[in-house]
Structures are given as C-alpha cells and as structure tokens.
Design an enzyme around this catalytic site. Structure first.
Site, PDB file in Angstrom:
ATOM      1  N   GLY A 119      58.972  18.261  46.593  1.00 35.25           N
ATOM      2  CA  GLY A 119      59.601  19.154  45.735  1.00 35.25           C
ATOM      3  C   GLY A 119      59.040  19.075  44.198  1.00 35.25           C
ATOM      4  O   GLY A 119      59.100  20.106  43.314  1.00 35.25           O
ATOM      5  N   GLU A 165      60.347  13.753  39.377  1.00 33.11           N
ATOM      6  CA  GLU A 165      61.235  13.968  40.438  1.00 33.11           C
ATOM      7  C   GLU A 165      61.677  15.563  40.227  1.00 33.11           C
ATOM      8  O   GLU A 165      61.365  16.159  39.067  1.00 33.11           O
ATOM      9  CB  GLU A 165      62.704  13.278  40.668  1.00 33.11           C
ATOM     10  CG  GLU A 165      62.626  12.341  41.595  1.00 33.11           C
ATOM     11  CD  GLU A 165      62.813  12.969  43.206  1.00 33.11           C
ATOM     12  OE1 GLU A 165      62.483  14.222  43.218  1.00 33.11           O
ATOM     13  OE2 GLU A 165      63.215  12.102  43.873  1.00 33.11           O
ATOM     14  N   ASP A 216      70.418  14.140  42.619  1.00 35.96           N
ATOM     15  CA  ASP A 216      71.716  14.656  43.072  1.00 35.96           C
ATOM     16  C   ASP A 216      72.543  13.332  43.339  1.00 35.96           C
ATOM     17  O   ASP A 216      73.322  13.056  42.517  1.00 35.96           O
ATOM     18  CB  ASP A 216      71.333  15.437  44.520  1.00 35.96           C
ATOM     19  CG  ASP A 216      72.391  16.096  44.991  1.00 35.96           C
ATOM     20  OD1 ASP A 216      73.453  16.571  44.245  1.00 35.96           O
ATOM     21  OD2 ASP A 216      72.501  16.440  46.357  1.00 35.96           O
ATOM     22  N   GLY A 261      71.668  10.657  43.957  1.00 43.14           N
ATOM     23  CA  GLY A 261      70.981   9.490  43.181  1.00 43.14           C
ATOM     24  C   GLY A 261      70.175   8.397  44.204  1.00 43.14           C
ATOM     25  O   GLY A 261      69.622   7.396  43.865  1.00 43.14           O
ATOM     26  N   PHE A 316      73.624  24.614  45.306  1.00 43.12           N
ATOM     27  CA  PHE A 316      72.160  24.494  45.844  1.00 43.12           C
ATOM     28  C   PHE A 316      71.456  25.171  45.241  1.00 43.12           C
ATOM     29  O   PHE A 316      71.485  26.634  45.166  1.00 43.12           O
ATOM     30  CB  PHE A 316      72.431  24.728  47.224  1.00 43.12           C
ATOM     31  CG  PHE A 316      71.301  24.128  48.206  1.00 43.12           C
ATOM     32  CD1 PHE A 316      71.136  22.872  48.409  1.00 43.12           C
ATOM     33  CD2 PHE A 316      70.298  24.924  48.563  1.00 43.12           C
ATOM     34  CE1 PHE A 316      69.840  22.287  49.108  1.00 43.12           C
ATOM     35  CE2 PHE A 316      69.149  24.757  49.062  1.00 43.12           C
ATOM     36  CZ  PHE A 316      69.014  23.197  49.438  1.00 43.12           C
ATOM     37  N   ASP A 338      62.905  23.718  48.031  1.00 46.57           N
ATOM     38  CA  ASP A 338      63.093  24.632  49.424  1.00 46.57           C
ATOM     39  C   ASP A 338      64.235  24.696  49.908  1.00 46.57           C
ATOM     40  O   ASP A 338      65.433  23.907  49.623  1.00 46.57           O
ATOM     41  CB  ASP A 338      62.323  23.853  50.313  1.00 46.57           C
ATOM     42  CG  ASP A 338      62.938  22.745  50.963  1.00 46.57           C
ATOM     43  OD1 ASP A 338      63.491  21.770  49.965  1.00 46.57           O
ATOM     44  OD2 ASP A 338      62.968  22.578  52.358  1.00 46.57           O
ATOM     45  N   ARG A 358      59.894  27.576  48.101  1.00 45.43           N
ATOM     46  CA  ARG A 358      59.077  26.622  47.006  1.00 45.43           C
ATOM     47  C   ARG A 358      58.172  27.567  45.752  1.00 45.43           C
ATOM     48  O   ARG A 358      57.878  26.655  44.904  1.00 45.43           O
ATOM     49  CB  ARG A 358      58.287  25.502  47.811  1.00 45.43           C
ATOM     50  CG  ARG A 358      58.998  24.747  48.435  1.00 45.43           C
ATOM     51  CD  ARG A 358      58.233  23.401  49.032  1.00 45.43           C
ATOM     52  NE  ARG A 358      58.562  22.633  50.304  1.00 45.43           N
ATOM     53  CZ  ARG A 358      59.300  21.669  50.148  1.00 45.43           C
ATOM     54  NH1 ARG A 358      59.789  21.286  48.870  1.00 45.43           N
ATOM     55  NH2 ARG A 358      59.729  20.956  51.064  1.00 45.43           N
TER      56      ARG A 358
HETATM   57  P1  5GP Z   1      69.741  12.523  46.210  1.00 46.33           P
HETATM   58  O1  5GP Z   1      69.073  11.388  47.021  1.00 46.33           O
HETATM   59  O2  5GP Z   1      69.603  12.236  44.815  1.00 46.33           O
HETATM   60  O3  5GP Z   1      71.027  12.920  46.716  1.00 46.33           O
HETATM   61  O4  5GP Z   1      68.681  13.848  46.454  1.00 46.33           O
HETATM   62  C1  5GP Z   1      67.383  14.043  46.123  1.00 46.33           C
HETATM   63  C2  5GP Z   1      66.753  15.092  47.263  1.00 46.33           C
HETATM   64  O5  5GP Z   1      67.933  15.904  47.582  1.00 46.33           O
HETATM   65  C3  5GP Z   1      66.251  15.950  46.225  1.00 46.33           C
HETATM   66  O6  5GP Z   1      64.789  15.252  45.895  1.00 46.33           O
HETATM   67  C4  5GP Z   1      66.025  17.322  46.743  1.00 46.33           C
HETATM   68  O7  5GP Z   1      64.956  17.300  48.136  1.00 46.33           O
HETATM   69  C5  5GP Z   1      67.349  17.457  47.641  1.00 46.33           C
HETATM   70  N1  5GP Z   1      68.241  18.234  46.870  1.00 46.33           N
HETATM   71  C6  5GP Z   1      69.375  17.751  46.224  1.00 46.33           C
HETATM   72  N2  5GP Z   1      70.055  18.714  45.723  1.00 46.33           N
HETATM   73  C7  5GP Z   1      69.178  20.093  46.083  1.00 46.33           C
HETATM   74  C8  5GP Z   1      69.273  21.300  45.848  1.00 46.33           C
HETATM   75  O8  5GP Z   1      70.183  21.867  45.297  1.00 46.33           O
HETATM   76  N3  5GP Z   1      68.375  22.034  46.232  1.00 46.33           N
HETATM   77  C9  5GP Z   1      67.329  21.544  47.166  1.00 46.33           C
HETATM   78  N4  5GP Z   1      66.374  22.518  47.494  1.00 46.33           N
HETATM   79  N5  5GP Z   1      67.110  20.292  47.353  1.00 46.33           N
HETATM   80  C10 5GP Z   1      68.367  19.287  46.936  1.00 46.33           C
HETATM   81 MG    MG Z   2      62.777  15.131  45.139  1.00 51.52          MG
HETATM   82 MG    MG Z   3      64.168  19.509  50.710  1.00 54.03          MG
END
Ligand code: 5GP
Ligand code: MG
Ligand code: MG
Length: 187
Positions: free
Chosen positions: A46, A110, A114, A116, A163, A170, A176
C-alpha cells in the site's frame, strides 16, 4: 474474472492536496535527519506510491538547502493480516526486515494506520534487529479505530472512520493507481 472496478469512487483528498502535504513532510523529515543516513522502510504494497513521492520530496528539500544532505536507502517489508471474526487479527512478516537495519536510523513508511496492529507488530519485530532509531511516517491516520497504542511521528492526513482507496490503497487489489485518495460509494 471481472476487470471493471466494482464501485464508483468519490475524491476525499485530491492529487494536489496530497502532493503539497508530501512536500511538507519531505521538508520536515529532511530537517530532522539532516547530515545523517536514513533507511526508508516501505510497507508493501500500500505504501509504494507514497514512498516514491516522499523519497523525491526529501531530495527536493535537500536540493533547496544546497549545503546539507540526507543519505537515503530503500528497504521494504511485506506483512499479512489474518482475520478471524472471533479474534483480533494476527499479523505476520512475509518478506524483508533483515539484519541490514542493525544500527541504522529507520523510518517506516506506511499507507494508513487503522487499528494499529500492523504497525505495532512491525515496531516490535524491528526492535529485535537493533536499529539505532525507529520512527514512523504514515500518509493516513484513522485514530478513531485504534485498538493498540502506537507512536506515529509524521502524519499526512487524519481521516474519519471510512474505507478509502487510491494512491496505493486497494479494494480487492484494485484502485491502487488512482493519483488521489477516494471513498467508494455503496461499499
Ligand atoms: P491496522 O493493522 O492498523 O488495522 O491496518 C493497517 C492495514 O489495514 C493497512 O496497511 C491497510 O492495508 C489496511 N487498511 C486499513 N484501513 C484501510 C482503508 O480505509 N482502506 C484500505 N484500502 N486499506 C485499509
Ligand atoms: Mg499498510
Ligand atoms: Mg489491502
């Protein structure tokens, strides 16, 4: 297999807005690491567009300063999260994160933080490799979704709990390559 995008998108952060903010981040990072060697550690997949623009923004800041410099190295890691409705997601490293980072200044790049959990896992893993310092730069932050507390040093934009896709992010491996951040309608 469908080749059309599943949903129409509407722009949340425009291309010019992204580029202006990335220019600011580049200047700030350049100032903080001037005259040092820095490893930019991109989190695949990403962060790739952000990574490439941020690296160039750091160079432009250097170009404007003329006398100072930051020596940049590129490294990448890839992580996967396994989701199970009954448990918090489990994160695993599937590529990168080698001994190379030992005694180096590392800046994690990064796309979005989200819950974390991904970043928390990566920071803990990096500590086992004995880097000199570890900081984090994320393009997007969704603080309302945080489940694990993580320190983020540079944030492009805080966004609401929605989202988003585009600029590296993606939905089912699509969107992307949008040059802006968008929200999918009717998802
Ligand atoms: P975390 O571990 O902080 O919950 O999530 C991180 C990963 O979740 C990000 O690197 C991404 O791949 C995915 N993610 C979280 N929120 C979004 C979003 O709003 N859109 C997309 N496309 N991916 C997200
Ligand atoms: Mg990421
Ligand atoms: Mg993804």
């Amino acid at each position: 297999m469908s080749v059309t995008k599943p949903f129409p998108e509407s722009v949340l952060i425009s291309e010019s807005c992204l580029q202006n903010r990335i220019r600011e981040l580049g200047t700030q990072i350049f100032t903080d690491y001037e005259n040092q060697e820095l490893v930019l550690l991109g989190v695949l997949r990403g962060s790739v567009l952000f990574f490439a623009d941020l690296a160039r923004a750091i160079f432009k800041a250097q170009h404007e300063s003329q006398t100072r410099e930051v020596t940049l190295r590129f490294e990448f890691v890839q992580l996967v999260s396994y989701h199970d409705s009954t448990q918090p997601s489990t994160v695993q490293l599937i590529r990168g994160g080698s001994d190379y980072l030992k005694q180096r200044h590392v800046l994690i790049v990064e796309d979005i933080v989200d819950t974390g959990r991904t970043l928390n896992f990566l920071c803990e893993h990096l500590q086992t490799l004995n880097p000199k310092t570890v900081k984090v730069c994320t393009l997007l932050d969704k603080p309302s979704q945080r489940q694990v507390s993580v320190a983020v040093d540079y944030i492009g934009f805080e966004i609401p709990d929605t989202f988003v896709v585009g600029y590296g992010l993606d939905y089912a491996q699509q969107y992307r390559n949008l040059p802006y951040i968008a929200v999918l309608e009717s998802i």
